[in-house]
Every structure is written in C-alpha cells, then in structure tokens.
Scaffold this motif. Structure first.
Motif, PDB file in Angstrom:
ATOM      1  N   TYR A 290      79.863  87.621  16.992  1.00 13.86           N
ATOM      2  CA  TYR A 290      79.038  86.400  17.006  1.00 13.86           C
ATOM      3  C   TYR A 290      77.722  86.729  17.695  1.00 13.86           C
ATOM      4  CZ  TYR A 290      77.194  81.912  18.486  1.00 13.86           C
ATOM      5  OH  TYR A 290      76.367  80.857  18.701  1.00 13.86           O
ATOM      6  N   ASP A 291      76.641  86.087  17.245  1.00 13.11           N
ATOM      7  CA  ASP A 291      75.368  86.262  17.943  1.00 13.11           C
ATOM      8  C   ASP A 291      74.471  85.046  17.719  1.00 13.11           C
ATOM      9  OD1 ASP A 291      73.629  87.616  19.624  1.00 13.11           O
ATOM     10  OD2 ASP A 291      72.584  88.599  17.976  1.00 13.11           O
ATOM     11  N   THR A 292      73.602  84.800  18.667  1.00 11.43           N
ATOM     12  CA  THR A 292      72.586  83.737  18.579  1.00 11.43           C
ATOM     13  C   THR A 292      71.259  84.299  19.059  1.00 11.43           C
ATOM     14  OG1 THR A 292      74.220  82.148  19.343  1.00 11.43           O
ATOM     15  CG2 THR A 292      71.958  81.398  19.336  1.00 11.43           C
ATOM     16  N   HIS A 293      70.182  83.934  18.400  1.00 10.58           N
ATOM     17  CA  HIS A 293      68.845  84.210  18.938  1.00 10.58           C
ATOM     18  C   HIS A 293      67.990  82.957  18.807  1.00 10.58           C
ATOM     19  CE1 HIS A 293      68.746  88.548  19.910  1.00 10.58           C
ATOM     20  NE2 HIS A 293      69.801  88.576  19.100  1.00 10.58           N
ATOM     21  N   ARG A 294      67.041  82.861  19.739  1.00 15.37           N
ATOM     22  CA  ARG A 294      66.169  81.693  19.844  1.00 15.37           C
ATOM     23  C   ARG A 294      64.899  81.916  18.998  1.00 15.37           C
ATOM     24  NH1 ARG A 294      65.455  77.996  24.062  1.00 15.37           N
ATOM     25  NH2 ARG A 294      67.130  78.943  25.275  1.00 15.37           N
TER      26      ARG A 294
ATOM     27  N   THR B  22      72.721  91.097  11.632  1.00  9.22           N
ATOM     28  CA  THR B  22      73.166  92.482  11.818  1.00  9.22           C
ATOM     29  C   THR B  22      73.865  92.661  13.166  1.00  9.22           C
ATOM     30  OG1 THR B  22      71.369  93.169  10.396  1.00  9.22           O
ATOM     31  CG2 THR B  22      72.392  94.879  11.726  1.00  9.22           C
ATOM     32  N   HIS B  23      73.406  91.930  14.188  1.00 13.40           N
ATOM     33  CA  HIS B  23      74.065  92.025  15.499  1.00 13.40           C
ATOM     34  C   HIS B  23      75.509  91.538  15.421  1.00 13.40           C
ATOM     35  CE1 HIS B  23      70.009  92.016  17.901  1.00 13.40           C
ATOM     36  NE2 HIS B  23      70.100  92.967  16.991  1.00 13.40           N
ATOM     37  N   ALA B  24      75.717  90.412  14.737  1.00 12.56           N
ATOM     38  CA  ALA B  24      77.084  89.888  14.614  1.00 12.56           C
ATOM     39  C   ALA B  24      77.961  90.864  13.834  1.00 12.56           C
ATOM     40  CB  ALA B  24      77.054  88.517  13.926  1.00 12.56           C
TER      41      ALA B  24
HETATM   42 MG    MG Z   1      71.648  89.794  19.457  1.00 15.10          MG
END
Ligand code: MG
Length: 363
Positions: A214-218, A248-250
C-alpha cells in the motif's frame, strides 16, 4: 521397442508427508504423473511399467491407466527386478518416479547411448569435492576430477540388465552398479542438477506466495504526476523523495512482502540522496532482481488506484505495459484498476492518491 520402468515402490518416508511423496502435486499434477508425462511426450516409449508398494497400487492404476503396475519388493533392487521380469522391450529405461524434472534431452541421450554403447546412465560432473565420512570425520577425500553424480534415467538392453539382476546378491545402490559388477562398464549420458530427486519436505517447496503493498502520496504544485512509470497530464503532481510513483511503490512492497523481504523504505531509504527523484521503474527493476536472486519471479500483479482526479482509464494500458516490462512478465499478468472514492476522505478532497497492490510470486 522401449519399455519404461518408473520406480515408485518406496514409501517416500523421508519427506514426512504421511503418504508417498510421488502423490504430491506440482504444476497441477502429481509428481508421478509429471515424471510419466516427460517420457510419454518424447513419443519414444512403447510400454510403461510402474513398480509400486501394495498400498499405492490402486491409486497408481487410477492415475496412469496406460501403465502396467507391478508390485515392488522390500528393496529397490527387488522392485526393479520385478519390473524387469514384466518388461517386453529390447531396451529398458529405468527412472525414479521422484525425478519429475527430467527433460526430453536427458531421456533421448540415455536412449541414444544404449543404442550405441549398450547402456546410458544419466550423470553430470560433480561440481563439488566428494569425500567418505564417518562419525563426523572425513575418512577419505575423493576429489572431483572424473567424479560424476549419477541420476536416472538409466537405459540398458533388457537381456543384459536382467542377467545382472539375476546375479544380484544384495541391495545395490542403483542399476548402473549392478551392470558394472556383472556385465561391464556402463556408458555415461546427459544428466543435470535440474533433474533432481525430490527427497525431503523442503524439496517440495516451489510454492506460490502472495504479498500486499500500500502507498499514499500527497498532491503538490510543480510536480509531475507519474503512475506506473507513465507521465499523466495533470495540473498537480505527487510529492515524494523519488518520483512519488505511488502505483509502483505499492507494487514493489507487494513483491517484497510476498518474498518475505523488508519494505522499499528499507532497501531504498528516503534519507539517501542516491534515490532523490529516481525513477521508481528503475527501483522496480532492482526489486525484480532482488527476488530473482532468491529464486522468485512475479507470477501476476494487480494494483487498485484510488484517485478523485485525473481520469486514469486512458493511461491504464500504458501502466500495465510498463509494469509488465519491469517485471519481465506478459502484460496479461498485470491488472490495473482505478476508482474514485465518491468525494469521501482525503482522496475525495483531492489531497492525494493511494494505491493497493497484490502480487503473486513463484519459486
Ligand atoms: Mg511511496
């Protein structure tokens, strides 16, 4: 005419499954069926014999209706002897049912060798030094020059190997040993470490393994929006130490997690300038290499993207293609979906984008 004898009369007790290891499933079929299929695919075998313990006979008949099932003896030597007595081919190929990874090339090499030299024993040069050992000590170093690891298949003229078995006076390690003792020098044919025998429980761990990420960016002004390596037109982009490619991070975390490894923050820390503004696709290639070093390969990957805007559906085919290329798999094995959150929460307020990924990897 060529007869195959598959030896399956052992109990496979060392694998500790509580049933014969040849009934374990790999690649969707039993070990026994996989070994059988490798031979039948060559089109060279006319007769199939399986030596079995009485407890397994009915099940083997069900799995391999074309094969003649012969009751084994209490030793491998006795079992093979029973198989040989039931054989009618001039050439007989003896193979351990617990070696399901035998290749067409290995099978053909043994058969060509028996036609040319009277016998063909699958073997490969020992990569390691061999020794005799006793009570925890090396008692004799044998070395590795001219040393081979012997496997099966082992192919012979039926009359020769039967004659050798008729003279057998104990349990021999294998058929080539009996042939050497009573007939003559057996001829080597192609072998390979891949043609390994499944013996212990660990040998059966090929497994598929699953992982989540899982990932989140602002969102921020004056940043590019990169998702799955694709630059997507948008008045705002995502902020992060790298290119903030949340998709891609997730995916990377899902892959690492499936392999039982640490997360991307561990391998690519955001305190390290080496990763500043780096393309996350380059990092994904490194994750693929990390997995490969441990014998894993992505089987399939799916990712769900949560974004209120921009509209992502036109870019999904490109995202799939990019991820598949970095993972070295076909694009049909990558699934990408996108959804809004109906205006709810931080996604709905257009403060950022999140992604959930699931990865299945195989050994
Ligand atoms: Mg990230």
């Amino acid at each position: 005419m060529i007869t195959l004898i598959l030896t399956a009369a052992g109990t496979g007790a060392r694998a500790g499954f509580g049933e014969n290891k040849i009934f374990k499933i790999i690649d969707g079929v039993t070990v026994l069926e996989k070994a059988y299929a490798a031979f039948s695919a060559t089109g060279l075998i006319n007769e199939y014999i399986v030596t079995a313990s009485p407890a397994d006979e009915a099940r083997i008949r069900e799995l391999l209706p074309r094969a003649k099932v012969v009751t084994g003896g209490e030793t491998r030597t006795k079992s093979v002897y029973n198989g040989l007595k039931a054989a009618s081919g001039e050439i007989v190929v003896i193979h351990d049912a617990a070696r399901p990874f035998v290749t067409e090339s290995i099978i053909k090499s043994a058969i060509e060798s028996v036609k040319k030299y009277g016998s063909g024993i699958a073997a490969y040069p020992s990569p390691d030094t061999l020794c005799d050992g006793s009570d925890g000590y090396i008692t004799r170093t044998i070395g590795k020059k001219d040393k081979y690891i012997i496997q099966t298949p082992q192919a012979f003229c039926l009359k020769d190997i039967l004659a050798a078995y008729e003279k057998a006076d104990g349990d021999e390690p294998d058929d080539s040993a009996l042939y050497l003792k009573h007939i003559g020098k057996p001829h080597l044919s192609e072998g390979s470490p891949q043609n390994r025998k499944l013996t212990f429980k660990e040998d059966f761990i090929f497994g598929n393994r699953i992982g989540n990420g899982y990932d989140t960016h602002r969102f921020a002004e004056n940043r590019k929006l990169i998702l799955g390596g694709v630059e997507i037109p948008c008045e705002k982009g995502l902020i992060g130490h790298s290119d903030a490619d949340v998709v891609t991070h997730a995916v990377m975390d899902a892959l690492l997690s499936a392999a039982g490894l640490r997360d991307i923050g561990y391998y690519f820390p955001d305190t390290d300038d080496a990763y500043k503004d780096i393309s996350s696709m380059a990092l994904l290639e490194r994750v693929t290499a990390l997995l490969k070093a441990r014998g894993f390969k992505a089987s399939n990957v799916t990712v769900a993207i949560l974004a209120e805007k921009p509209k992502l559906s036109p870019h999904i085919p490109d995202i799939k293609r990019n991820l598949a290329a970095a993972l070295n798999i076909d694009a049909t094995r990558v699934g990408v979906t996108a959804t809004t959150t109906e205006g709810l929460g931080f996604i709905g307020r257009e403060e950022g984008i999140a992604a959930y990924a699931t990865a299945l990897i195989e050994k």
